[in-house]
Write a protein that holds these residues in place. Structure first.
Motif, PDB file in Angstrom:
ATOM      1  N   GLU A   1     -14.466  12.371   9.421  1.00 29.01           N
ATOM      2  CA  GLU A   1     -14.075  12.020   8.053  1.00 29.01           C
ATOM      3  C   GLU A   1     -12.992  12.948   7.526  1.00 29.01           C
ATOM      4  N   ASP A   2     -13.161  14.264   7.730  1.00 28.44           N
ATOM      5  CA  ASP A   2     -12.171  15.238   7.245  1.00 28.44           C
ATOM      6  C   ASP A   2     -10.813  15.023   7.904  1.00 28.44           C
ATOM      7  N   GLU A   3     -10.843  14.648   9.171  1.00 28.62           N
ATOM      8  CA  GLU A   3      -9.599  14.403   9.905  1.00 28.62           C
ATOM      9  C   GLU A   3      -8.859  13.212   9.313  1.00 28.62           C
ATOM     10  N   LEU A   4      -9.599  12.148   9.013  1.00 29.04           N
ATOM     11  CA  LEU A   4      -9.014  10.947   8.405  1.00 29.04           C
ATOM     12  C   LEU A   4      -8.421  11.250   7.040  1.00 29.04           C
ATOM     13  N   LEU A   5      -9.222  11.883   6.173  1.00 31.07           N
ATOM     14  CA  LEU A   5      -8.761  12.157   4.806  1.00 31.07           C
ATOM     15  C   LEU A   5      -7.609  13.157   4.792  1.00 31.07           C
ATOM     16  N   GLY A   6      -7.650  14.121   5.711  1.00 30.97           N
ATOM     17  CA  GLY A   6      -6.572  15.106   5.792  1.00 30.97           C
ATOM     18  C   GLY A   6      -5.253  14.472   6.189  1.00 30.97           C
ATOM     19  N   ALA A   7      -5.304  13.542   7.153  1.00 30.15           N
ATOM     20  CA  ALA A   7      -4.081  12.860   7.598  1.00 30.15           C
ATOM     21  C   ALA A   7      -3.480  12.032   6.475  1.00 30.15           C
ATOM     22  N   ILE A   8      -4.329  11.332   5.726  1.00 25.68           N
ATOM     23  CA  ILE A   8      -3.842  10.502   4.621  1.00 25.68           C
ATOM     24  C   ILE A   8      -3.243  11.372   3.517  1.00 25.68           C
ATOM     25  N   LYS A   9      -3.938  12.437   3.170  1.00 28.10           N
ATOM     26  CA  LYS A   9      -3.445  13.338   2.116  1.00 28.10           C
ATOM     27  C   LYS A   9      -2.095  13.929   2.492  1.00 28.10           C
ATOM     28  N   SER A  10      -1.955  14.319   3.757  1.00 22.70           N
ATOM     29  CA  SER A  10      -0.698  14.903   4.224  1.00 22.70           C
ATOM     30  C   SER A  10       0.442  13.901   4.121  1.00 22.70           C
ATOM     31  N   ARG A  11       0.192  12.631   4.544  1.00 25.52           N
ATOM     32  CA  ARG A  11       1.240  11.616   4.491  1.00 25.52           C
ATOM     33  C   ARG A  11       1.629  11.294   3.057  1.00 25.52           C
ATOM     34  N   LEU A  12       0.650  11.233   2.157  1.00 23.50           N
ATOM     35  CA  LEU A  12       0.941  10.951   0.754  1.00 23.50           C
ATOM     36  C   LEU A  12       1.792  12.059   0.135  1.00 23.50           C
ATOM     37  N   LYS A  13       1.452  13.298   0.473  1.00 29.15           N
ATOM     38  CA  LYS A  13       2.193  14.432  -0.066  1.00 29.15           C
ATOM     39  C   LYS A  13       3.635  14.424   0.432  1.00 29.15           C
TER      40      LYS A  13
ATOM     41  N   PRO B   1       0.814  -1.226   0.000  1.00 27.28           N
ATOM     42  CA  PRO B   1       0.000   0.000   0.000  1.00 27.28           C
ATOM     43  C   PRO B   1       0.841   1.267   0.000  1.00 27.28           C
ATOM     44  N   ASP B   2       0.187   2.378  -0.299  1.00 31.93           N
ATOM     45  CA  ASP B   2       0.845   3.685  -0.225  1.00 31.93           C
ATOM     46  C   ASP B   2       0.778   4.256   1.186  1.00 31.93           C
ATOM     47  N   VAL B   3      -0.219   3.843   1.966  1.00 29.32           N
ATOM     48  CA  VAL B   3      -0.382   4.260   3.357  1.00 29.32           C
ATOM     49  C   VAL B   3      -0.968   3.089   4.143  1.00 29.32           C
ATOM     50  N   ILE B   4      -0.540   2.948   5.406  1.00 30.70           N
ATOM     51  CA  ILE B   4      -1.105   1.928   6.292  1.00 30.70           C
ATOM     52  C   ILE B   4      -1.790   2.612   7.472  1.00 30.70           C
ATOM     53  N   LEU B   5      -3.064   2.256   7.716  1.00 29.01           N
ATOM     54  CA  LEU B   5      -3.788   2.691   8.910  1.00 29.01           C
ATOM     55  C   LEU B   5      -3.881   1.482   9.823  1.00 29.01           C
ATOM     56  N   CYS B   6      -3.439   1.615  11.068  1.00 27.37           N
ATOM     57  CA  CYS B   6      -3.345   0.438  11.923  1.00 27.37           C
ATOM     58  C   CYS B   6      -3.783   0.735  13.354  1.00 27.37           C
TER      59      CYS B   6
END
Length: 356
Positions: free
Chosen positions: A108-120, A46-51
């Protein structure tokens, strides 16, 4: 499309979170415990792991430690999911090296924001920047965003230096790192008798002055002078320190950019210490050719003073001149107007460099 692995033992949380991510066009794979999560991470990449942290079979810490030991998965951004009651345990997770954490229940915004930040941020760490002023400014700009600092690339313009102009002198206060956008620069140190000992020749794409900014050094440990008109970008020491010490990942990337292939240089110096003068001459000619400082179909070459060439091979000027003359008489090199060297037989030079 980006891929996300969600490792969570609570079925409702797992399914609801997966639905949110899939609606945002992420490809999602899920695992109900840590053991299955480790297997899927290696298969799914994966590009990101949530655990989640508290899980049967293998907890979140065990998942992170297992994946960190595998070169294939060690660099994947890792975000811990924790219940409020477990928040005190997050220090352990962050100390292990996790990238971020979310406290359940999260928005939801908190989750998506964290993922977007890590991907960037991960995209920045993977990106290769070109060795020119545009590449340097792009790196400084993106590093600023990564570190959440004021734009380090702002007002980073080029300064023009003429032939024989001094950039910095040994013993001067070390306040700047220098990036060579074009031209040729030599660095040297002076012996007690006042004789110059050349420590390096540098061209576009190289940095100089970096060693003088490290540790307890307060002054430049060598001098730098222009051999061929140059355009140079200056980076203040304060910015250098931020890039070097504020974040481990940015530091590793920055060190890779400013190192000028120092591992190769170290190997070269050790090799040169045990080589004959003839081998040293051949090795140095090949090194200069690799840097584009010897004239060929692609490069016009530069005029290298014979005393500087002697400094590079660690011998007297007279000895360096004698060796170059021998090589010329053997048809290995030529000398054109302006004392520009031309390699005529590279294969033989390589044999001399290796066997003498």
């Amino acid at each position: 499309m980006k891929k996300i692995l969600l490792i969570e033992d609570n079925q409702n949380v797992r399914e609801n979170t997966a639905d949110i991510l899939e609606l945002e066009n992420y490809i999602v794979s899920t695992a109900e415990n840590g053991k299955i999560g480790v297997v899927k991470a290696n298969q799914f990449m994966p590009d990101v792991i949530l655990c989640d942290i508290m899980m049967p079979e293998l907890d979140g810490y065990g998942v992170f430690e297992s994946l960190s030991k595998n070169p294939k998965t060690a660099g994947i951004p890792f975000i811990f999911l924790t219940a409020k009651a477990e928040k005190s345990d997050m220090r352990k997770g962050m100390n292990l090296g996790a990238d971020d954490y979310l406290t359940k229940p999260f928005e939801e915004d908190e989750l998506l924001g964290a993922i977007k930040s890590r991907l960037k941020k991960n995209a920045f760490l993977k990106r290769k920047f070109s060795n020119n002023i545009e590449g340097i400014n792009e790196f400084l700009k993106e590093a600023s965003e990564y570190l959440e600092l004021q734009d380090l690339s702002k007002d980073r313009s080029l300064k023009h230096y003429k032939y024989k102009e001094e950039i910095f002198a040994e013993g001067d206060a070390a306040h700047r790192l220098f990036f060579i956008h074009s031209g040729t620069v030599k660095t040297y140190r002076c012996t007690e008798t006042g004789k110059e000992f050349v420590t390096g020749l540098y061209r576009d794409g190289d940095f100089i002055g970096q060693l003088s900014l490290l540790g307890d050094n307060k002054t430049y440990i060598e001098s730098a002078t222009v051999l061929e008109d140059a355009e140079i970008c200056e980076i203040p020491k304060a910015d250098f320190i931020k890039l070097l010490y504020d974040n481990r990942d940015v530091s590793n990337k920055f060190i890779g950019m400013i190192s000028n292939n120092m591992i190769h240089l170290q190997e070269q110096l050790v090799d040169m210490a045990f080589a004959t003068v003839r081998q040293k001459t051949a090795k140095t000619l090949l090194e200069l050719d690799a840097k584009g400082m010897i004239k060929d179909q692609e490069h016009r070459g530069i005029s290298i003073p014979r005393e500087d060439f002697a400094g590079l091979i660690g011998t007297a000027t007279e000895t360096a001149i004698r060796m170059l003359t021998e090589f010329k008489n053997e048809g290995l090199i030529g000398v054109e107007s302006g004392r520009r060297l031309v390699i005529l037989n590279k294969e033989t030079l390589k044999e001399i460099a290796e066997f003498g």
